[in-house]
Design a protein around this motif. Structure first.
Motif, short mmCIF file in Angstrom:
data_model
loop_
_atom_site.label_atom_id
_atom_site.label_comp_id
_atom_site.label_asym_id
_atom_site.label_seq_id
_atom_site.Cartn_x
_atom_site.Cartn_y
_atom_site.Cartn_z
N VAL A 1 -6.32 1.51 -6.14
CA VAL A 1 -7.41 3.01 -7.11
C VAL A 1 -6.59 4.05 -6.53
CG1 VAL A 1 -9.40 3.85 -7.44
CG2 VAL A 1 -9.46 1.22 -6.45
N ASN A 2 -7.25 4.80 -7.82
CA ASN A 2 -6.14 5.96 -8.55
C ASN A 2 -7.91 7.14 -8.18
OD1 ASN A 2 -5.50 8.22 -8.81
ND2 ASN A 2 -3.60 8.04 -9.78
N TRP A 3 -8.34 7.93 -7.14
CA TRP A 3 -9.59 8.41 -7.40
C TRP A 3 -9.37 9.38 -7.79
CZ3 TRP A 3 -13.12 5.34 -5.31
CH2 TRP A 3 -13.29 4.67 -4.64
N GLU A 4 -7.90 10.27 -7.92
CA GLU A 4 -8.39 11.22 -9.00
C GLU A 4 -8.27 10.70 -10.16
OE1 GLU A 4 -4.41 13.49 -7.45
OE2 GLU A 4 -5.51 13.89 -5.26
N THR B 1 -6.41 -11.46 -4.72
CA THR B 1 -6.50 -10.39 -5.90
C THR B 1 -5.86 -9.13 -6.04
OG1 THR B 1 -8.16 -12.12 -7.17
CG2 THR B 1 -7.14 -10.07 -8.09
N VAL B 2 -6.33 -8.54 -5.26
CA VAL B 2 -5.56 -7.36 -4.21
C VAL B 2 -4.48 -7.59 -4.02
CG1 VAL B 2 -6.03 -6.13 -3.30
CG2 VAL B 2 -8.26 -6.35 -4.55
N LEU B 3 -4.58 -8.50 -2.71
CA LEU B 3 -2.80 -8.52 -2.68
C LEU B 3 -1.68 -8.94 -3.61
CD1 LEU B 3 -1.52 -9.26 0.11
CD2 LEU B 3 -2.15 -11.15 0.14
N LEU B 4 -2.27 -10.06 -4.49
CA LEU B 4 -1.79 -10.74 -5.56
C LEU B 4 -1.25 -9.99 -7.27
CD1 LEU B 4 -2.75 -14.35 -5.38
CD2 LEU B 4 -0.63 -13.50 -4.64
N PHE B 5 -2.11 -9.45 -7.48
CA PHE B 5 -1.73 -8.57 -8.05
C PHE B 5 -1.46 -7.12 -8.29
CE2 PHE B 5 -3.76 -12.20 -9.47
CZ PHE B 5 -3.00 -12.86 -10.42
N GLN B 6 -1.19 -6.41 -6.58
CA GLN B 6 -1.40 -5.08 -6.43
C GLN B 6 -2.47 -4.06 -6.36
OE1 GLN B 6 2.95 -3.55 -7.18
NE2 GLN B 6 3.55 -5.82 -4.52
N LEU B 7 -3.44 -4.45 -6.61
CA LEU B 7 -4.68 -3.81 -7.44
C LEU B 7 -4.57 -2.37 -6.29
CD1 LEU B 7 -7.76 -6.00 -8.29
CD2 LEU B 7 -5.62 -5.43 -9.86
#
Length: 713
Positions: free
Chosen positions: A336-339, A328-334
């Motif tokens: 996280v923007n921590w800022e 899922t992370v790979l196919l939908f380029q998830l």
């Protein structure tokens, strides 16, 4: 799979309740939709069937009990509208009985319910042509195979082939979920590929709820992430329905449950959601349901071998979930923007890559189903072989052969609509299977599904707004009960009621019914001031602006609606919607207008004039029932029935508890009574024994005194 008796009973009860909702919802709307003076009179369908043809030929041409009721030799004396009402009432009462009484959750009862609903759908035309109608018919037919024959036996007993027939519900759940997920991406809809579909769906549900407005206020990145969740839960998770590891199947069940629950909270398409939840019970077993009720069995101490197997199973389960998350992370380029404390998402694969992957997956998914069904068949056959007694063993094997053959036949037929998602797989289906499918297609035993596959890319919800006028200058907007109209009115909560006309208006706004016969029929009946049709718009006549005098002129305009946003300071706006005018949808017409008359002629709505309704005893009884219900809103009728079922179940629970306590107290009381009687008898016997003992003692003393030396002297 473990024991499935309890999940199977949950499925049967759920199907009975769903049938109650379906039949009652339709019954309330029959006069306005299909009446002799309705929007789309069912009498217009009658000439398509010859009443003089043989019964079997008639049912093969159009499988509906309605045509049998119209045959003069039956002597019912009802017209088509009254027969529809009779079939709906019979279905509602039969389903209500099955929901309350366990013995009525029988194969024959569900066969009658399926036949009644199929009969109504055959003549329902556009208003009974939704995806959930097809899903209810297919699930209803499977229920006939899953349910026991309680009415023909003194008690319900477990059958070794139950796991095989119940597996068909799991296969239907897979086809429905996976097919809908694949159709979303295969349709090349920009909303799904751009991950904005959930945001648009909140506005474009058939009938949004007030919670849809609050969900629409969520940040954009959360709604995009929700779109990813929908795609994953419908394209990846369904494979776990056939996993040999129990934890994976249970995980898939809870994912499906959460998804359908959120869908019910934001939309009013509850019958579709309830059917999905009912089918998902096929993923459960007795042990899981018992754990919900706090009746889980005590776990025995495991040997070192069992502990090792449990650890390996846990590692496999964790590995599967990690793999799903990683893909899922790979196919939908998830990312996280921590800022900013957000998660960005973007589709990382192309349509061509998806089409190639679909070709690779469709065939193996069928073989997974074949292997899973084979496993259930072999396991149930071994259970039949282990039955004691030659006769009962033979009888169990005969039942296994019959129901196993039925399961294989249904599975084979379902491959025709399922493989339509991929042309390469579709071409490999045997010609004999295709011919068999064409023979039973009219019975809607199996269907293809593509729920929410095409979501509008542009923002906003198109809506048709009807306006009436007495002079052609001053126009008043007609307000509907169950669809957006007045921007100040909150979206309604109508579930589990199904407002068929409101949903057709929603379809028409999307360009699917602008020139349909039903819309012209609606305009014509409102100009005539037909009360049955007006009740479809507003049950409360005080809320309908033209209740006393019908409008002289009617017109329809196309608007675009948006859910409002919270203000910058976080306060809620006064309006739920905002809208703009788009274009004219239907020209201004009046009774006798050449444009309207031409449309009526084209659609054949004035070809067969209405005939006076019959006035036999059965017709008067139906009119009496109709008179008590016609002024009540549909949701109120259904919630009243639901409250009745809940009350009966509560009384049954209390009564069984009281009787159970008495049954437990009776042995204790009888035991205490016996103990008391024994004590009393002992007390009565004690004086006699004491006297006897005293007599014996005195005799002994006398003999001793005679033997003494002093006495001898």
């Amino acid at each position: 799979m473990g024991e499935i008796r309890v999940p199977r009973n949950m499925f049967l009860w759920s199907m009975a309740v769903i049938y109650v909702f379906a039949f009652t919802s339709l019954y309330v709307q029959i006069p306005g939709l299909y009446g002799n003076e309705g929007v789309l009179p069912v009498r217009l369908v009658e000439p398509g069937v010859s009443r003089d043809s043989p019964v079997l030929e008639q049912l093969q041409t159009s499988p509906s009990l309605l045509w049998l009721g119209l045959r003069p030799e039956l002597g019912l004396g009802l017209d088509a509208q009254q027969l529809m009402e009779l079939l709906s009432l019979l279905g509602a009462l039969l389903a209500l009985g099955a929901a309350i009484l366990t013995p009525l959750r029988d194969s024959l009862v569900f066969l009658a319910l399926w036949a009644l609903y199929l009969s109504l759908c055959q003549v329902g035309q556009d208003f009974l042509n939704f995806s959930w109608d097809s899903l209810l018919l297919e699930a209803g037919f499977l229920t006939v195979l899953i349910a026991p024959l309680n009415l023909l036996r003194s008690h319900s007993s477990f059958r070794h082939h139950d796991a095989v027939t119940f597996w068909l519900a799991r296969w239907l759940l897979f086809r429905f979920t996976f097919g809908s997920g694949v159709a979303k991406l295969a349709s090349h809809s920009p909303s799904w590929w751009g991950l904005t579909a959930v945001s648009h769906m909140l506005e474009n549900h058939g009938s949004p709820t007030p919670l849809a407005w609050f969900a629409h206020q969520l940040p954009d990145w959360i709604l995009r992430l929700a779109t990813v969740g929908v795609l994953v839960s419908e394209t990846v998770v369904p494979i776990l329905y056939f996993a040999p590891i129990r934890c994976l199947r249970l995980g898939a069940f809870y994912i499906q449950l959460v998804y359908q629950g959120l869908s019910m909270l934001t939309g009013n398409v509850t019958v579709l959601n309830l059917l999905s939840v009912a089918l998902s019970f096929s993923l459960l077993d007795n042990e899981q349901v018992s754990s919900w009720l706090g009746h889980s069995k005590k776990r025995k101490a495991k040997t070192w071998g069992q502990t090792l197997v449990s650890l390996l199973t846990l590692l496999v389960v964790l590995g599967v979930y990690v793999l799903i998350i990683y893909c899922t992370v790979l196919l939908f380029q998830l990312e996280v923007n921590w800022e900013a404390k957000t998660i960005s998402s973007k589709t990382a694969f192309s349509q061509l890559q998806f089409d190639e992957l679909l070709k690779l997956v469709t065939g193996p998914s069928i073989w997974v189903g074949v292997l899973s069904l084979t496993w259930e068949l072999v396991a149930s056959m071994l259970g039949c072989v282990c039955v004691r007694g030659c006769f009962w063993k033979l009888w169990a094997l005969v039942q296994w052969a019959v129901f196993g053959a039925a399961a294989v036949a249904v599975f084979s037929l379902s491959l025709v609509p399922y493989t339509s998602i991929d042309q390469a797989s579709s071409s490999k289906v045997l010609p004999q299977v295709r011919r068999a499918y064409s023979l039973v297609e009219r019975y809607r035993l199996v269907s293809g599904y593509a729920i929410d596959s095409t979501v509008r890319q542009e923002d906003g919800r198109p809506e048709v707004v009807l306006e009436g006028s007495m002079d052609g200058t001053t126009w008043k907007e007609i307000q509907w009960m169950y669809k957006p109209g007045n921007v100040d009115v909150a979206p309604p909560v109508v579930a589990p009621y199904q407002p068929r006309l409101d949903w057709q208006m929603w379809r028409a706004a999307q360009g699917q019914g602008k020139h349909s016969p039903w819309f012209t029929g609606l305009v014509h009946r409102l100009l005539q001031g037909n009360k049955d049709v007006e009740r479809l718009v507003q049950t409360d006549q005080a809320q309908y602006l033209f209740s006393k005098t019908p409008p002289t002129y009617l017109r329809a305009s196309l608007y675009k609606y948006w859910l409002t946003r919270q203000d910058a300071d976080g306060s809620s706006p006064k309006q739920w919607w905002r809208r703009i005018f788009v274009e004219e949808f239907y020209p201004t017409v009046q009774l006798g207008d050449p444009t309207l008359e031409e449309m009526l002629r084209q659609h054949g709505l004035n070809k067969f004039p209405a005939q006076p309704s019959p006035d036999c005893l059965l017709a008067r009884a139906l009119n009496q029932v109709r008179g008590h219900i016609q002024t009540l809103p549909g949701p109120l009728v259904q919630w009243s029935l639901l409250a009745t079922v809940a009350t009966i179940y509560l009384l049954k629970s209390l009564l069984s508890r009281v009787l159970g306590n008495r049954a437990k107290a009776s042995p204790a009381e009888s035991k205490a009574k016996r103990s008391k009687e024994q004590a009393t008898a002992a007390e009565r016997a004690a004086p006699a024994s004491n006297l006897k003992a005293d007599g014996e003692c005195s005799e002994e003393r006398r003999q001793d005194s005679d033997r003494s030396p002093r006495k001898r002297k």
